[in-house]
Design a protein around this motif. Sequence first.
Motif, PDB file in Angstrom:
ATOM      1  N   ALA A 277       0.810  -1.261  -0.051  1.00  0.00           N
ATOM      2  CA  ALA A 277       0.093   0.064  -0.220  1.00  0.00           C
ATOM      3  C   ALA A 277       0.910   1.403   0.111  1.00  0.00           C
ATOM      4  O   ALA A 277       0.633   2.267  -0.583  1.00  0.00           O
ATOM      5  CB  ALA A 277      -1.034  -0.085   1.345  1.00  0.00           C
ATOM      6  N   ASN A 278       1.912   1.370   0.538  1.00  0.00           N
ATOM      7  CA  ASN A 278       3.071   2.167   0.398  1.00  0.00           C
ATOM      8  C   ASN A 278       2.578   3.651   0.905  1.00  0.00           C
ATOM      9  O   ASN A 278       2.493   4.716   0.134  1.00  0.00           O
ATOM     10  CB  ASN A 278       3.529   2.316  -0.774  1.00  0.00           C
ATOM     11  CG  ASN A 278       4.699   3.451  -0.743  1.00  0.00           C
ATOM     12  OD1 ASN A 278       5.512   3.363   0.137  1.00  0.00           O
ATOM     13  ND2 ASN A 278       5.005   3.781  -1.917  1.00  0.00           N
ATOM     14  N   CYS A 279       1.809   3.694   2.001  1.00  0.00           N
ATOM     15  CA  CYS A 279       1.106   4.712   2.502  1.00  0.00           C
ATOM     16  C   CYS A 279       1.516   5.264   3.980  1.00  0.00           C
ATOM     17  O   CYS A 279       1.949   4.418   4.665  1.00  0.00           O
ATOM     18  CB  CYS A 279      -0.772   4.602   2.579  1.00  0.00           C
ATOM     19  SG  CYS A 279      -1.023   3.138   3.446  1.00  0.00           S
ATOM     20  N   ASN A 280       1.697   6.562   4.073  1.00  0.00           N
ATOM     21  CA  ASN A 280       1.893   7.025   5.524  1.00  0.00           C
ATOM     22  C   ASN A 280       0.619   7.241   6.469  1.00  0.00           C
ATOM     23  O   ASN A 280      -0.345   7.056   5.875  1.00  0.00           O
ATOM     24  CB  ASN A 280       2.335   8.508   5.218  1.00  0.00           C
ATOM     25  CG  ASN A 280       3.769   8.525   4.259  1.00  0.00           C
ATOM     26  OD1 ASN A 280       4.757   7.553   4.470  1.00  0.00           O
ATOM     27  ND2 ASN A 280       3.885   9.566   3.507  1.00  0.00           N
TER      28      ASN A 280
ATOM     29  N   GLU B  36      -4.029  -0.605  -2.901  1.00  0.00           N
ATOM     30  CA  GLU B  36      -4.471   0.676  -3.486  1.00  0.00           C
ATOM     31  C   GLU B  36      -5.811   1.096  -2.589  1.00  0.00           C
ATOM     32  O   GLU B  36      -5.900   2.472  -2.399  1.00  0.00           O
ATOM     33  CB  GLU B  36      -4.862   0.675  -4.919  1.00  0.00           C
ATOM     34  CG  GLU B  36      -3.439   0.323  -5.829  1.00  0.00           C
ATOM     35  CD  GLU B  36      -3.990   0.619  -7.186  1.00  0.00           C
ATOM     36  OE1 GLU B  36      -5.089   0.936  -7.380  1.00  0.00           O
ATOM     37  OE2 GLU B  36      -3.205   0.337  -8.116  1.00  0.00           O
TER      38      GLU B  36
ATOM     39  N   SER C 236      -4.572   2.458   0.918  1.00  0.00           N
ATOM     40  CA  SER C 236      -4.040   3.889   0.520  1.00  0.00           C
ATOM     41  C   SER C 236      -5.232   4.657   0.631  1.00  0.00           C
ATOM     42  O   SER C 236      -4.989   6.030   1.236  1.00  0.00           O
ATOM     43  CB  SER C 236      -3.052   3.720  -0.526  1.00  0.00           C
ATOM     44  OG  SER C 236      -2.543   5.034  -0.578  1.00  0.00           O
ATOM     45  N   GLU C 237      -6.331   4.440  -0.175  1.00  0.00           N
ATOM     46  CA  GLU C 237      -7.194   5.377  -0.383  1.00  0.00           C
ATOM     47  C   GLU C 237      -7.953   5.649   1.294  1.00  0.00           C
ATOM     48  O   GLU C 237      -8.376   6.817   1.331  1.00  0.00           O
ATOM     49  CB  GLU C 237      -8.207   4.700  -1.616  1.00  0.00           C
ATOM     50  CG  GLU C 237      -9.593   5.767  -1.421  1.00  0.00           C
ATOM     51  CD  GLU C 237      -9.034   7.267  -1.967  1.00  0.00           C
ATOM     52  OE1 GLU C 237     -10.145   8.016  -1.827  1.00  0.00           O
ATOM     53  OE2 GLU C 237      -8.251   7.278  -2.622  1.00  0.00           O
TER      54      GLU C 237
ATOM     55  N   SER D  69      -5.952   7.720   3.394  1.00  0.00           N
ATOM     56  CA  SER D  69      -5.992   9.262   3.020  1.00  0.00           C
ATOM     57  C   SER D  69      -7.591   9.884   3.257  1.00  0.00           C
ATOM     58  O   SER D  69      -7.654  11.065   3.655  1.00  0.00           O
ATOM     59  CB  SER D  69      -6.095   9.255   1.394  1.00  0.00           C
ATOM     60  OG  SER D  69      -6.261  10.421   0.827  1.00  0.00           O
TER      61      SER D  69
END
Length: 336
Positions: free
Chosen positions: A36-39, A107, A110-111, A114
């Motif tokens: 997912a590579n998300c913060n 994905e 990640s959404e 956000s």
Amino acid sequence: KRGLYIMDEVLNLTVAVPTYNMEKYLRRNLESIVAANCNGIEVLILDNSSTDDSGHIADLYAQKYPHIFTVIHKENRGYGSSINLAIEKAKGRYLRIVDADDWIEPEALSELVSQLKNQTADLLLMPYRTVNEKTGEEMIRLSAPAEWKSGDIHRAFCEETCPVPQLHGTVFRVDFLRKMGIKLLENVYYVDEQLMVWTYLRADSVCKLEFDVYRYSIGRETQSISYQSMGLHWHDREQVIRSCLEYQHELNKNMTLRRHCTQQLAKNIGNHFTTLYIYVEPKGVGRKGAKKWRRFIIENAPDLWRQVEKKAWLLSILSSIHITPMWYRKIKEILF
């Protein structure tokens, strides 16, 4: 405890991954989160004293991705103890539970992270997908009414059309969980039902999101939802339902009873009759348990008994002719 939290400030999301002897599936789970590579996310891997390589796998991911993963090696007091600890330790504003043998769509995760920046609802309801491990068949499952618009906040969570959310389609606001002081039963199977009924009764606001994050693996005989496991752990299911009824009775003194939660409890009570009459071996033990369960429900939840009485009677007939779980599955859609 090994690994490090990624920062001191509050994050958008804590993902809790309870695991016990899941070495075959854990890498798939953790890799899906890495992808997912998300913060704004932390992952708590709660290792319940696994005797296989699960704990070692978790440590390797924490060492390689210390900004994402924290491993908590703990005494094995069951699934409920892991969720209790996750609620206590979470640094995220929201909590998502991902079982070790399941995974997420990168994905979509990640959404979700956000979108959490602007969320305030107690519960977020999302669709999810079941994935059959044997056939690969995927099926989407809805957690909120189709007529609800995505992103809308619903303050009156009492519409008859609203289903009780499922764990795999729910994200919880951490402060809401802490404020209600939820403590799941420990050393007991099926506490996800307790979590969902309790939070459903207490939630003041919910929000529907349209995209599906969760991939729920089904089709294995060793899963707790298999009829073999339900027949073996029927005492646990009964304990969980009793706790939900007690909580409902306590809250009903001060609030209007929520119709769909009542419907879900009736469904759980009816399903437990199925377990006792069809899944428990030897049959005599199950029938004896069903008689006691019947007396308990009639005395303590007469309104719910009226909703399941016909099903209980039909199941008693099927049990008397020694119907097998396999045959029961073939005819239950016709009967119920």
